[in-house]
Design a protein around this motif. Structure first.
Motif, PDB file in Angstrom:
ATOM      1  N   LEU A 114      69.080  73.639   5.257  1.00 39.30           N
ATOM      2  CA  LEU A 114      68.240  72.616   4.593  1.00 39.30           C
ATOM      3  C   LEU A 114      68.765  72.184   3.492  1.00 39.30           C
ATOM      4  CD1 LEU A 114      64.489  73.625   4.978  1.00 39.30           C
ATOM      5  CD2 LEU A 114      65.473  71.561   5.590  1.00 39.30           C
ATOM      6  N   SER A 115      69.527  73.009   2.993  1.00 40.73           N
ATOM      7  CA  SER A 115      70.265  72.853   1.506  1.00 40.73           C
ATOM      8  C   SER A 115      71.273  71.717   1.515  1.00 40.73           C
ATOM      9  CB  SER A 115      70.823  74.266   0.929  1.00 40.73           C
ATOM     10  OG  SER A 115      71.779  74.786   1.651  1.00 40.73           O
ATOM     11  N   HIS A 116      71.696  71.638   2.668  1.00 37.37           N
ATOM     12  CA  HIS A 116      72.824  70.622   2.908  1.00 37.37           C
ATOM     13  C   HIS A 116      72.174  69.259   3.336  1.00 37.37           C
ATOM     14  CE1 HIS A 116      75.495  73.782   2.269  1.00 37.37           C
ATOM     15  NE2 HIS A 116      75.009  74.437   3.458  1.00 37.37           N
ATOM     16  N   ILE A 117      70.824  69.031   3.640  1.00 36.46           N
ATOM     17  CA  ILE A 117      70.262  67.760   4.260  1.00 36.46           C
ATOM     18  C   ILE A 117      70.648  66.520   3.295  1.00 36.46           C
ATOM     19  CG2 ILE A 117      68.200  66.512   4.787  1.00 36.46           C
ATOM     20  CD1 ILE A 117      68.819  68.686   6.786  1.00 36.46           C
ATOM     21  N   LYS A 118      71.334  65.707   4.180  1.00 36.94           N
ATOM     22  CA  LYS A 118      71.513  64.278   3.367  1.00 36.94           C
ATOM     23  C   LYS A 118      70.776  63.284   3.577  1.00 36.94           C
ATOM     24  CE  LYS A 118      75.289  66.061   1.310  1.00 36.94           C
ATOM     25  NZ  LYS A 118      74.971  66.464  -0.055  1.00 36.94           N
ATOM     26  N   ALA A 119      69.829  63.260   4.898  1.00 37.15           N
ATOM     27  CA  ALA A 119      69.064  62.148   5.276  1.00 37.15           C
ATOM     28  C   ALA A 119      67.879  62.956   6.253  1.00 37.15           C
ATOM     29  CB  ALA A 119      69.856  61.319   6.355  1.00 37.15           C
ATOM     30  N   ILE A 120      66.763  62.234   6.204  1.00 36.22           N
ATOM     31  CA  ILE A 120      65.689  62.729   6.929  1.00 36.22           C
ATOM     32  C   ILE A 120      64.897  61.458   7.631  1.00 36.22           C
ATOM     33  CG2 ILE A 120      63.340  63.725   6.846  1.00 36.22           C
ATOM     34  CD1 ILE A 120      64.072  65.521   4.548  1.00 36.22           C
ATOM     35  N   ALA A 121      64.667  61.670   8.969  1.00 38.65           N
ATOM     36  CA  ALA A 121      64.153  60.646   9.688  1.00 38.65           C
ATOM     37  C   ALA A 121      62.807  61.256  10.231  1.00 38.65           C
ATOM     38  CB  ALA A 121      64.760  60.705  11.175  1.00 38.65           C
ATOM     39  N   PHE A 122      61.826  60.281   9.854  1.00 40.32           N
ATOM     40  CA  PHE A 122      60.291  60.704  10.102  1.00 40.32           C
ATOM     41  C   PHE A 122      59.625  59.901  11.226  1.00 40.32           C
ATOM     42  CE2 PHE A 122      61.098  61.319   5.510  1.00 40.32           C
ATOM     43  CZ  PHE A 122      60.322  62.299   5.530  1.00 40.32           C
ATOM     44  N   ASP A 123      58.819  60.523  12.047  1.00 41.75           N
ATOM     45  CA  ASP A 123      58.157  59.918  12.982  1.00 41.75           C
ATOM     46  C   ASP A 123      56.958  59.327  11.979  1.00 41.75           C
ATOM     47  OD1 ASP A 123      56.662  59.223  15.464  1.00 41.75           O
ATOM     48  OD2 ASP A 123      55.369  60.894  14.882  1.00 41.75           O
TER      49      ASP A 123
ATOM     50  N   LEU B 185      61.622  54.104  21.891  1.00 46.06           N
ATOM     51  CA  LEU B 185      61.343  55.077  22.862  1.00 46.06           C
ATOM     52  C   LEU B 185      62.005  56.372  22.284  1.00 46.06           C
ATOM     53  CD1 LEU B 185      61.994  52.712  25.932  1.00 46.06           C
ATOM     54  CD2 LEU B 185      59.778  53.435  24.853  1.00 46.06           C
ATOM     55  N   PRO B 186      61.268  57.462  23.066  1.00 45.01           N
ATOM     56  CA  PRO B 186      61.894  58.838  22.805  1.00 45.01           C
ATOM     57  C   PRO B 186      63.372  59.069  22.820  1.00 45.01           C
ATOM     58  CG  PRO B 186      59.865  59.081  24.087  1.00 45.01           C
ATOM     59  CD  PRO B 186      60.040  57.520  23.960  1.00 45.01           C
ATOM     60  N   GLU B 187      64.136  58.425  23.882  1.00 43.73           N
ATOM     61  CA  GLU B 187      65.322  58.713  23.990  1.00 43.73           C
ATOM     62  C   GLU B 187      66.266  57.766  23.019  1.00 43.73           C
ATOM     63  OE1 GLU B 187      64.021  55.779  27.277  1.00 43.73           O
ATOM     64  OE2 GLU B 187      63.325  57.621  26.196  1.00 43.73           O
ATOM     65  N   GLN B 188      65.538  56.612  22.592  1.00 43.09           N
ATOM     66  CA  GLN B 188      66.069  55.854  21.358  1.00 43.09           C
ATOM     67  C   GLN B 188      66.057  56.671  20.148  1.00 43.09           C
ATOM     68  OE1 GLN B 188      63.530  52.157  22.140  1.00 43.09           O
ATOM     69  NE2 GLN B 188      65.580  51.314  23.019  1.00 43.09           N
ATOM     70  N   LYS B 189      64.999  57.323  20.084  1.00 46.56           N
ATOM     71  CA  LYS B 189      64.952  58.181  18.740  1.00 46.56           C
ATOM     72  C   LYS B 189      66.156  59.309  18.543  1.00 46.56           C
ATOM     73  CE  LYS B 189      59.904  57.908  17.525  1.00 46.56           C
ATOM     74  NZ  LYS B 189      58.959  58.967  17.481  1.00 46.56           N
ATOM     75  N   VAL B 190      66.577  59.742  19.754  1.00 47.21           N
ATOM     76  CA  VAL B 190      67.660  60.814  19.980  1.00 47.21           C
ATOM     77  C   VAL B 190      68.987  59.913  19.574  1.00 47.21           C
ATOM     78  CG1 VAL B 190      68.934  62.234  21.553  1.00 47.21           C
ATOM     79  CG2 VAL B 190      66.682  62.297  21.567  1.00 47.21           C
ATOM     80  N   ASP B 191      69.309  58.944  20.043  1.00 43.98           N
ATOM     81  CA  ASP B 191      70.223  58.185  19.731  1.00 43.98           C
ATOM     82  C   ASP B 191      70.525  57.874  18.335  1.00 43.98           C
ATOM     83  OD1 ASP B 191      70.783  58.133  22.250  1.00 43.98           O
ATOM     84  OD2 ASP B 191      69.914  56.208  22.776  1.00 43.98           O
ATOM     85  N   HIS B 192      69.279  57.256  17.617  1.00 43.81           N
ATOM     86  CA  HIS B 192      69.369  57.143  16.215  1.00 43.81           C
ATOM     87  C   HIS B 192      69.512  58.378  15.217  1.00 43.81           C
ATOM     88  CE1 HIS B 192      68.451  52.828  17.062  1.00 43.81           C
ATOM     89  NE2 HIS B 192      67.005  53.220  17.196  1.00 43.81           N
TER      90      HIS B 192
ATOM     91  N   ILE C  51      68.125  62.354  -1.100  1.00 51.23           N
ATOM     92  CA  ILE C  51      68.310  62.166   0.396  1.00 51.23           C
ATOM     93  C   ILE C  51      67.666  60.899   0.824  1.00 51.23           C
ATOM     94  CG2 ILE C  51      66.891  63.402   2.401  1.00 51.23           C
ATOM     95  CD1 ILE C  51      66.542  65.663   0.561  1.00 51.23           C
ATOM     96  N   PHE C  52      68.275  60.498   1.861  1.00 51.06           N
ATOM     97  CA  PHE C  52      68.063  59.151   2.479  1.00 51.06           C
ATOM     98  C   PHE C  52      66.901  59.118   3.447  1.00 51.06           C
ATOM     99  CE2 PHE C  52      68.650  56.283   6.169  1.00 51.06           C
ATOM    100  CZ  PHE C  52      68.421  55.162   5.384  1.00 51.06           C
ATOM    101  N   THR C  53      65.882  58.489   3.218  1.00 50.34           N
ATOM    102  CA  THR C  53      64.603  58.520   4.273  1.00 50.34           C
ATOM    103  C   THR C  53      64.759  57.222   5.195  1.00 50.34           C
ATOM    104  OG1 THR C  53      63.381  57.558   2.699  1.00 50.34           O
ATOM    105  CG2 THR C  53      63.349  59.813   2.573  1.00 50.34           C
ATOM    106  N   ILE C  54      64.295  57.613   6.591  1.00 51.88           N
ATOM    107  CA  ILE C  54      64.022  56.417   7.283  1.00 51.88           C
ATOM    108  C   ILE C  54      63.216  56.824   8.379  1.00 51.88           C
ATOM    109  CG2 ILE C  54      65.925  57.614   8.936  1.00 51.88           C
ATOM    110  CD1 ILE C  54      66.708  54.886   9.966  1.00 51.88           C
ATOM    111  N   MET C  55      62.264  55.836   8.873  1.00 58.46           N
ATOM    112  CA  MET C  55      61.166  55.949   9.864  1.00 58.46           C
ATOM    113  C   MET C  55      61.593  55.702  11.386  1.00 58.46           C
ATOM    114  SD  MET C  55      57.292  54.553   9.554  1.00 58.46           S
ATOM    115  CE  MET C  55      58.003  52.867   9.761  1.00 58.46           C
ATOM    116  N   LEU C  56      61.433  56.308  12.232  1.00 54.45           N
ATOM    117  CA  LEU C  56      61.734  56.080  13.544  1.00 54.45           C
ATOM    118  C   LEU C  56      60.308  56.017  14.395  1.00 54.45           C
ATOM    119  CD1 LEU C  56      64.713  58.468  14.379  1.00 54.45           C
ATOM    120  CD2 LEU C  56      64.772  55.886  13.468  1.00 54.45           C
TER     121      LEU C  56
END
Length: 634
Positions: free
Chosen positions: A324-333, A508-515, A478-483
């Motif tokens: 967690l201390s190395h997190i640079k980006a977080i993706a959110f549902d 779609l779920p598999e596209q979230k994995v790709d992103h 930290i960069f934030t993005i919504m999927l």
């Protein structure tokens, strides 16, 4: 994990409490023997003093010697305890009985303190176990009886009185009260509960007496899962800890080689006497031991895990806490993560000649007979407005379009634009629906015999804490993005309102994995936050998967970190806790290495005696452990 019984907890707790006290008592008794041996030696009773010193060796050093020998046999690797045993034996061999005994004494005292400080973080789990009730008041065949919680089954009705802890997960079937859920969520403010509300084992019933229908057995409760998760996390070592433990074995071998050379080289190269040469080799054996270095990580990690558990943040292991201390980006549902997960009415536009109350009354009456989430939202809204309604006289469900109901002499239609007239819907209220769509809202129309009577806009409302949580993360760099699987318009509206760094819609779920994989390539260490079954693949793919506590079982099983209360600011808190842990670990490592180097140099220049070497070595070990325990503080 099996249900905890009445017998196992006290026994485990008793052993945990007694062990450090026995070690400390043995260490202190050995100290008294050392004093007696010194007095005997001063008075000429040399043989008696040696016997007393030997007793001090055995009594003070037994616990650590046993631990070191067992670990060496089991792992087939030398350890720091073996170095201490060899140093004490070597000191006695050259006649330095007092110094060897003092070495054993201080080593035993520090060992007892290490055991105490390590147990301090473990006692967080014991404290959790202690607040879990053993018995419940069961209602059976009209009578009440106290039974052990392990006897409860799904469907049982239990009574919980004010001031008592809830013994099992369940639903309130009768009564209303206020529940203190701090043990589960970390939230200090009690929550009001009434019939139909969930309650959890280990929480405190504050006010009213309630009847609860049991929904989970004792070994399946959320409280039990918390204990199991934290125990599992405390047994899992971080990459740094694993490296240190691998390093320890090689380091000990190197120290033994250097000490072996130190036993004769200074005599020939520097002209030291054989006694001085051997004595300095024994001092080197003590001060070069990596005790403090080995203790630099584990106490800090255990303390951080315990701290997080108290605050409603469950880490499934030290590795995830470290990552967690190395997190640079977080993706959110989106749904259930950034938003509440339930649509709510935001706007109601009424035809000019109608009354708002009349329209909402008709809408709630008809929608009360539907199971659609939008229908539930309309009914909740009417109830919040204190509008009374009764079931419709007649109802017809037009699948895929809407519902048609009769209330008295009026016939109402509620549903999509095409159900009430597409062109008329587009023109209604100067095209209000188009603006609602731009704002990411869903619209339903209400029509009577005269045409469209109203349009209701609904939206999955953003959680109150979402904006502040995202801002805090962005302030941390930290960069934030919504999927999200939602439409482009809805995603854009949510992103605009929350100031997200970016968003990707219609995933779609598999596209979230790709992103997530793309983010990993770009940023290196990425977290994914979600709550649904469709988020599980992305949670597993990310460096750290973070699940909302009210999410699906699949998401909870897959995630590395769980937020027991769906509280997004806890993510930033978890990252800050991880970074603080990393800072403390670095402080400990730098400090321990510096002390070792300083003591080795002092010994080489013959300015350091064995007792002071022991004091410096063991004192540094205790200091790094205490430094790690600072993380127990909230």
């Amino acid at each position: 994990m099996t249900a905890l019984t009445e017998n196992t907890l006290p026994r485990e707790g008793l052993l945990q409490k007694i062990t450090p006290h026995l070690e400390l008592a043995a260490a202190l008794f050995s100290g008294l023997l050392i004093l007696a041996g010194w007095l005997l030696d001063r008075n000429g009773a040399e043989t008696a003093s040696v016997f007393v010193y030997l007793s001090a060796f055995l009594i003070g050093g037994f616990a650590k010697a046993k631990e070191g020998i067992e670990a060496t046999i089991k792992e087939k690797e030398l350890n720091v305890e073996m170095l201490m045993i060899l140093a004490a034996a070597g000191s006695a061999a050259i006649g330095y009985w007092t110094e060897g005994a003092i070495l054993i004494f201080i080593f035993a005292v520090s060992g007892a303190l290490e055991t105490y400080t390590m147990n301090k973080s473990q006692r967080e789990i014991s404290a959790l176990m202690d607040i879990q009730p053993d018995t419940a008041l069961l209602v059976r065949d009209g009578s009440e009886e106290h039974v052990h919680v392990s006897e409860l089954t799904r469907g049982d009705i239990i009574i919980v009185k004010p001031g008592e802890r809830v013994p099992a997960d369940g639903l309130i079937s009768k009564g209303h009260t206020t529940i203190d859920e701090a043990a589960i969520t970390g939230e200090s403010i009690p929550v009001s509960k009434e019939a139909g509300a969930d309650v959890f084992a280990g929480t405190v019933n504050m006010t009213g007496s309630v009847y609860i229908e049991v929904t989970k057995k004792a070994d399946e409760t959320l409280f039990q899962k918390i204990i199991e998760l934290v125990q599992s996390a405390q047994s899992e070592k971080s990459p740094s800890q694993q490296f240190i433990e691998r390093f320890e074995g090689s380091y000990v071998k190197v120290v033994l080689v250097i000490v072996s050379l130190m036993m004769f080289l200074p005599h020939f190269l520097l002209g030291w006497s054989w006694t001085e040469t051997f004595y300095r080799a024994m001092v080197l054996l003590v001060v070069a031991s990596p005790c403090a270095l080995v203790a630099s990580i584990m106490p800090a990690t255990l303390s951080a895990i315990s701290n997080g558990a108290r605050s409603g943040i469950l880490f499934k292991g030290g590795a995830h806490l470290e990552n967690l201390s190395h997190i640079k980006a977080i993706a959110f549902d989106k749904t259930g993560t950034l938003t509440r997960g339930k649509p709510e009415v935001t706007d109601v536009v009424i035809r000019g000649n109608l009354r708002r109350q009349e329209i909402l009354q008709a809408a709630a009456s008809i929608e009360s007979r539907s199971n659609h989430p939008l229908a539930h939202a309309v009914v909740r809204y009417a109830q919040q407005e204190n509008i009374l309604f009764s079931p419709p006289d007649q109802l017809e469900d037009v699948a895929g379009w809407g519902v048609k109901g009769t209330i008295g002499d009026n016939v109402w239609k509620i549903g999509k634009a095409a159900f009430v007239g597409k062109e008329e819907a587009a023109a209604f209220a100067n095209g209000a629906a188009a603006q609602f769509a731009e704002d990411g809202k869903t619209t339903i129309y209400i029509a009577d015999q005269e045409g469209i009577a109203a349009v209701i806009a609904l939206k999955d409302i953003i959680r109150e804490e979402t904006k502040q949580a995202l801002k805090t993360l962005q302030d941390e760099g930290i960069f934030t993005i919504m999927l999200t699987g939602d439409s482009e318009k809805t995603a854009r509206a949510i992103a605009s309102e929350t100031a997200l760094g970016s968003y990707i819609a219609e995933c779609l779920p598999e596209q979230k994995v790709d992103h997530v994989k793309e983010l990993l390539e770009k940023y290196g260490t990425v977290a994914m936050v979600g709550d649904g079954i469709n988020d599980a693949p992305a949670l597993a793919t990310a460096s750290v998967g973070i699940a909302m506590g009210e999410g699906s079982d699949v998401a909870l099983e897959t995630a590395d970190v769980i937020l027991m209360k769906n509280d997004l600011p806890k993510i930033a808190e978890a990252i800050q806790l991880s970074r603080k842990m990393q800072r403390i670990v670095k402080q400990n490592i730098i400090f321990s290495i510096s002390v070792i180097v300083l003591l080795i140099i002092s010994n080489f220049f013959q300015v350091l005696d064995l007792p002071f070497g022991v004091l410096g070595h063991e004192g540094s070990t205790i200091l790094v452990i205490l430094n790690g325990l600072r993380l127990l503080k909230t």
